[in-house]
Write an enzyme that holds these catalytic residues in place. Structure first.
Site, mmCIF file in Angstrom:
data_model
loop_
_atom_site.group_PDB
_atom_site.id
_atom_site.type_symbol
_atom_site.label_atom_id
_atom_site.label_comp_id
_atom_site.label_asym_id
_atom_site.label_seq_id
_atom_site.Cartn_x
_atom_site.Cartn_y
_atom_site.Cartn_z
ATOM 1 N N GLU A 434 35.361 54.473 47.847
ATOM 2 C CA GLU A 434 34.767 53.195 47.454
ATOM 3 C C GLU A 434 33.628 52.844 48.418
ATOM 4 O O GLU A 434 33.840 52.660 49.607
ATOM 5 C CB GLU A 434 35.855 52.109 47.492
ATOM 6 N N ASP A 512 39.599 50.532 49.517
ATOM 7 C CA ASP A 512 40.042 49.543 50.488
ATOM 8 C C ASP A 512 41.437 49.036 50.138
ATOM 9 O O ASP A 512 41.841 49.054 48.980
ATOM 10 C CB ASP A 512 39.083 48.340 50.497
ATOM 11 N N ASP A 514 42.575 46.196 49.642
ATOM 12 C CA ASP A 514 42.540 44.794 49.189
ATOM 13 C C ASP A 514 42.538 44.755 47.659
ATOM 14 O O ASP A 514 42.647 45.798 47.007
ATOM 15 C CB ASP A 514 41.317 44.071 49.780
ATOM 16 N N ASP A 516 40.183 44.121 45.488
ATOM 17 C CA ASP A 516 39.083 44.863 44.873
ATOM 18 C C ASP A 516 39.357 46.363 44.878
ATOM 19 O O ASP A 516 39.126 47.053 43.889
ATOM 20 C CB ASP A 516 37.777 44.601 45.631
#
Ligand code: 0RA
Length: 651
Positions: A434, A512, A514, A516
């Site tokens: 990402e 990541d 998180d 997203d």
């Protein structure tokens, strides 16, 4: 399920020796009998026992099956069938119950007329479960009495005995999987639930319950009930829950031809994917086979001839192909075959030729009538097919453009790909990373001999909602498939051919930690699920596990992946002193690590953890992907947080 008793033709004592060898062999090479000794094998034990009860239900003698996960992860399966016979088995000279429980493949021996078709992929019988359990207790309620026999690692502890009177009927199998054999011993409720739900849809009229007793002291146990009156009609409606349907009710076919019971249901939705799930004897045939071929053939033939007859194709200037008839279709097909031949790479492709004709005829009859009786729905479907054909022509043009361009630029590999030097795919891995910045770090940190890096720019296109040609035109998606070396959107039949071109046997998604990141991961998985399902089926897809915390005191540093690890590290570093003296850094993004840190925590094969994504239930995955990525937002919210529930991820 085989009905041969080991050593059936040999003399009595020799036979006994073989029996012993049989179950010893199971303990020595469990994977040969149940697939593996990981989560899959552990859960397979439950399926094997339940399958016997399903057989009893299909024979017409059992209505209710109850499965309990006990606090210690032992299992009880109860049914209200006739009960396994307990009398002395003439040939064996001992109780039939004992034979069923201790002889490999003895399952269907006593009742030749019983319609035995259920049975797990390996069809090994309950004696395997017995061999792989430290304790198993079989109780049978029959003829006003209760009988019992207990075993340890497959060996009877005493002869079958009467333990009392009973006014019930049925079989109760309680077992404790052997922790010295299985890597994991903790059952996953969701995994068992998905299979029990599937079985209830596939065998309408059977009531199955699943209870989890592993709750906090004093709390209510968790029970789910699965029961389907409508069978596959309801299964399709469940799978398509969040898609917009084109006709009010699924088209339903139930029949029998040449001794092959056929049941199927299908619905059309406003989407573009074909979601056809097929089963033989309750086993998911992920590679399809003759039953699927029979369905496709009938669907194409009947719809085409209806459309021709009604003059609906007058203005269509191009060829309509088989796949156009299945775009935006969700269907489930289930056949019961006495002697199934399984072929293909994963032995999940039905080979029996007679089944093709049986399905073709059943579908042909019913669909022909349906179209005559439902002209409005018929027109809707035909229009959808024409639209699909039109889009396919546009998509092909787009794809040809892409491929021509690709062929012109040197190696043909995307410019953003930092490739590895090794060329043997089985040794190579590619990280889909990402963001360009984390991609840069990964590029510095990697071992360039066998690790390739492909950075992705943020969110890729949501393929669940996009038109097919948009997908072929999308730069990010083109890059992924070009890097992998496989052709996107290849028909399912060319799976093996296409996979032979795969350039990396580990495709690792690194995002990541998180919300997203989890969304991006789901987008990528959805892309593979819809357009290259074989990558998931053959276990080529992995998820990288970057650490969540860095715990630090002075020169001491430790990475942690869970809360428990973090607390543990803090306590150790504080050495009985003040825990506040220990620093905790929370990693949310890959970008917070430098190249060396990323290598040692997440990329170094010696120290990293990868999670392999496997498709345990393609039907369940279909349902969940459509919910995650479809139009309805509220159910998606819930799921994005609880990421990766759609596909079972094994460590
Ligand atoms: C063979 C014959 C009969 C029952 C069964 C098998 C049977 C097996 C299992 C395994 C789990 N639950 C089961 N329920 C029944 C009965 C034959 C007879 O009574 O005549």
């Amino acid at each position: 399920m085989s009905t041969e008793i080991a050593g059936d033709k040999s003399n009595y004592s020799a036979e006994n020796i073989q029996v012993l060898e049989g179950l010893e062999a199971v303990r020595k090479r469990p994977a040969m009998y149940i697939g593996d000794v990981g989560f899959r094998g552990l859960h397979h034990l439950v399926y094997e026992v339940v399958d016997n009860s399903i057989d009893e239900a299909l024979a017409g003698y059992c209505k209710n099956i109850d499965v309990i996960i006990h606090k210690n992860n032992s299992i009880t399966v109860t049914d209200d069938g006739r009960g396994i016979p307990t009398g002395i088995h003439a040939k064996e000279g001992r109780s039939a119950l004992e034979v069923v429980m201790t002889v490999l493949h003895a399952g269907g021996k006593f009742d030749k007329d019983t319609y035995k078709v259920s049975g797990g992929l390996h069809g090994v019988g309950v004696s395997c479960v017995n061999a792989l359990s430290t304790t198993l207790i079989a109780s049978v309620h029959r003829d006003g009495k209760e009988y019992r026999q207990e075993y340890s690692c497959g060996k009877p502890l005493y002869d079958v005995k009467e333990v009392g009177l009973s006014d019930k009927r049925g079989t109760i199998i309680h077992f404790m999987p052997d922790a010295s054999i299985f890597i994991h011993t903790e059952y996953k409720f969701d995994t068992l639930a998905a299979r029990m739900r599937e079985l209830a849809y596939l065998n309408r009229g059977i009531r199955i319950s699943l209870t989890d007793e592993r709750v906090e002291e004093g709390a209510q146990v968790l029970t789910e009930n699965y029961y389907s009156e409508g069978g596959l009609r309801e299964f399709v409606t469940y799978l398509d829950g969040t898609r917009e349907k084109l006709i009010p009710e699924p088209i339903y076919v139930e029949g029998e031809k040449g001794g092959v019971p056929v049941e199927l249901a299908f619905q059309y939705n406003t989407g573009y994917a074909e979601n056809l799930h097929s089963y033989v004897n309750n086993i998911n045939t992920i590679e399809g086979g003759t039953h699927v071929a029979g369905f496709r053939r009938a669907l194409t033939r009947v719809l085409k001839s209806y459309a021709d007859k009604e003059g609906l194709l007058k203005n269509v200037k191009f060829e309509i192909s088989g796949e156009d008839f299945r775009e935006g279709m969700t269907g489930v097909i289930s056949v019961k075959v006495q002697e199934p031949q399984f072929e293909g790479q994963t032995k999940t492709k039905l080979g029996n030729n007679e089944v093709m004709g049986a399905v073709d005829q059943c579908v042909g009859d019913v669909l022909g009538n349906y179209l005559e009786e439902h002209p409005k729905e018929a027109r809707t479907i035909v229009n959808k097919v024409i639209l699909a054909a039109t889009a396919r022509h546009a998509a092909r043009k787009a794809r040809e453009m892409v491929q021509r361009k690709g062929a012109m630029s040197g190696s043909g590999l995307p410019g953003k790909l930092s490739d590895c030097s090794e060329t043997d795919p089985s040794l190579c891995e590619v990280y889909l990373v990402e963001g360009d910045s984390a991609g840069g770090t990964a590029k510095q940190g990697r071992n360039r001999a066998y690790q390739a890096i492909l950075p992705l720019r943020g969110k890729i296109l949501n393929v669940e909602k996009a038109l097919e040609h948009k997908i072929y035109e999308n730069e990010e998606i083109k890059n992924i498939f070009t890097a992998l070396g496989v052709t996107i959107g290849t028909p399912e039949d060319d799976k093996a051919l296409n996979l032979a071109k795969l350039r990396y046997h580990k495709v690792i998604i690194m995002t990541d930690a998180d919300v997203d990141g989890s969304h991006i991961r789901t987008l990528i998985l959805t892309l593979f699920f819809r357009y290259m399902k074989a990558l998931l089926e053959f276990g080529y897809i992995y998820i990288a596990q970057p650490p969540l915390y860095l715990v630090k005191k002075g020169k001491d540093e430790e990475y942690c992946w869970t809360e428990a690890q973090r607390e543990d590290a803090v306590m150790r570093m504080a050495k009985g002193g003040n825990p506040d003296s220990v620093g905790i850094q929370r990693y949310k993004g890959l970008g917070e690590m430098n190249a060396e840190q990323l290598w040692s925590t997440t990329m170094n094969p010696e120290t990293r953890t990868l999670k392999q994504v496997t498709l345990e239930s393609a039907a369940e995955a279909d349902h969940i992907f459509s919910m995650l990525m479809g139009d309805e937002v509220p159910p998606r919210r819930e799921f994005i947080e609880a990421n990766a529930k759609y596909a079972k991820i094994d460590a």
